[in-house]
Design a protein around this motif. Structure first.
Motif, PDB file in Angstrom:
ATOM      1  N   THR A  25     -12.848   1.543  -1.223  1.00 45.01           N
ATOM      2  CA  THR A  25     -11.739   2.505  -2.078  1.00 45.01           C
ATOM      3  C   THR A  25     -11.248   3.244  -1.007  1.00 45.01           C
ATOM      4  O   THR A  25     -10.042   3.450  -0.785  1.00 45.01           O
ATOM      5  N   LYS A  59     -13.158  -1.075 -14.007  1.00 41.39           N
ATOM      6  CA  LYS A  59     -12.522   0.165 -13.509  1.00 41.39           C
ATOM      7  C   LYS A  59     -11.483   0.185 -12.575  1.00 41.39           C
ATOM      8  O   LYS A  59     -10.612   1.102 -12.456  1.00 41.39           O
ATOM      9  N   ASP A  60     -11.320  -1.030 -11.879  1.00 45.30           N
ATOM     10  CA  ASP A  60     -10.489  -1.041 -10.595  1.00 45.30           C
ATOM     11  C   ASP A  60      -9.783  -2.383 -10.705  1.00 45.30           C
ATOM     12  O   ASP A  60     -10.419  -3.569 -10.510  1.00 45.30           O
TER      13      ASP A  60
END
Length: 312
Positions: A25, A59-60
């Motif tokens: 990230t 989540k992503d």
């Protein structure tokens, strides 16, 4: 906007993924001039790796995963990644953070300069036994001396590959794969980046000496006929020596007679020649076994699930 794919093969990486994701990230947010795709390939893990990948996907949306139906091995898992990544270039990196994501911006810089294969060369190999290091160096030297192309020493799978390299590797569908040799075989414009290899952040390596020996055999038999040539040379030399010894025995019997003697030397010769024959048959068998596996024409891998959707 150019798209960058990160390819991460996973086998029992439940403990490492929560520590890997923040690093990825940070990397993607710091280099937001690119569009990012993270492609995990779950190679038949038996722990909670798949649950962790599903959680990261929820989540992503940049997280993608391919779930193979069983453990096919890292070489085949990478091939599955080659088939599924969609980026303009792809960076292969291990999930255990032994390959530092902080090196990726430098790789991208060289890629932007026109290099098509930017590979990371280890200055140090982390916590690795002396025996394993020596065996690895011996293997690379042997492969280098027996191949018709340059083999890169102390270079693993951590590298950036342009789309042209990805497409070339996708066309090589052999089941007995040694991808490190394929990187060198396809050519293209290469650039070296040095780094210090770290230690695993969690868990244990799934590679043992038996698997490493098997990988070494795959590497040698995939890119060299040297073992067959050595077998031929040894066979010729032994045949020549046997013929000379036969003449010696014949002449000796004519001149001095031949009482019953020489039993130990005869047994030694029989055992020696038998051993050479079995060694030669074993070498030939390794190549025939690989031919047999290729002629089956089975798919290299089977996918159970891709991004939450069942494939079969």
């Amino acid at each position: 906007m150019k798209k960058i794919s990160l390819l991460i093969p996973c086998y029992n990486e439940e403990k490492t993924l929560p520590m890997l994701y923040p690093e990825l990230t940070k990397l993607m947010e710091k280099n937001n001039q690119y569009e990012w795709e993270v492609m995990f390939v779950n190679d038949g893990s038996v722990d909670g790796t798949m649950d962790e990948l599903r959680r990261l996907r929820e989540k992503d949306p940049r997280i993608n995963y391919v779930d193979l139906s069983r453990n096919f091995g890292k070489e085949i898992a990478m091939l599955a990644g080659f088939d599924y990544v969609t980026g303009d270039c792809m960076i292969i990196i291990d999930a255990d953070l032994q390959d530092p994501p902080a090196l990726i911006p430098e790789m991208l810089k060289y890629w932007e300069e026109g290099y098509e294969d930017v590979y990371a060369k280890r200055k140090s190999r982390g916590k690795e036994s002396w025996l394993r290091k020596r065996l690895s160096l011996m293997f690379y030297k042997l492969l280098q001396s027996s191949s018709r192309f340059d083999v890169l020493q102390n270079v693993g799978d951590f590298r950036l590959l342009d789309r042209c390299c990805i497409n070339a590797l996708r066309r090589m569908r052999e089941s007995e794969r040694y991808t490190k040799g394929m990187y060198c075989w396809i050519g293209f414009k290469k650039k070296e980046v040095e780094f210090d290899r770290g230690d695993r952040i969690a868990g244990q390596s799934s590679w043992n000496y038996r698997q490493l020996f098997s990988l070494a055999i795959d590497g040698i038999t995939s890119f060299s006929n040297l073992p067959l040539r050595i077998s031929t040379v040894i066979g010729c030399l032994v045949s020549l020596l046997a013929f000379i010894y036969m003449l010696f025995v014949y002449v000796k019997a004519l001149v001095w007679g031949d009482p019953v003697r020489g039993y130990p030397s005869m047994v030694m010769l029989i055992l020696f020649l038998g051993g050479i024959q079995l060694l030669s048959l074993g070498i030939i068998g390794e190549y025939i076994g690989r031919i047999y596996n290729e002629t089956k024409n089975r798919p290299d891998y089977i996918v159970r699930e891709f991004n939450g959707e069942r494939v079969l």
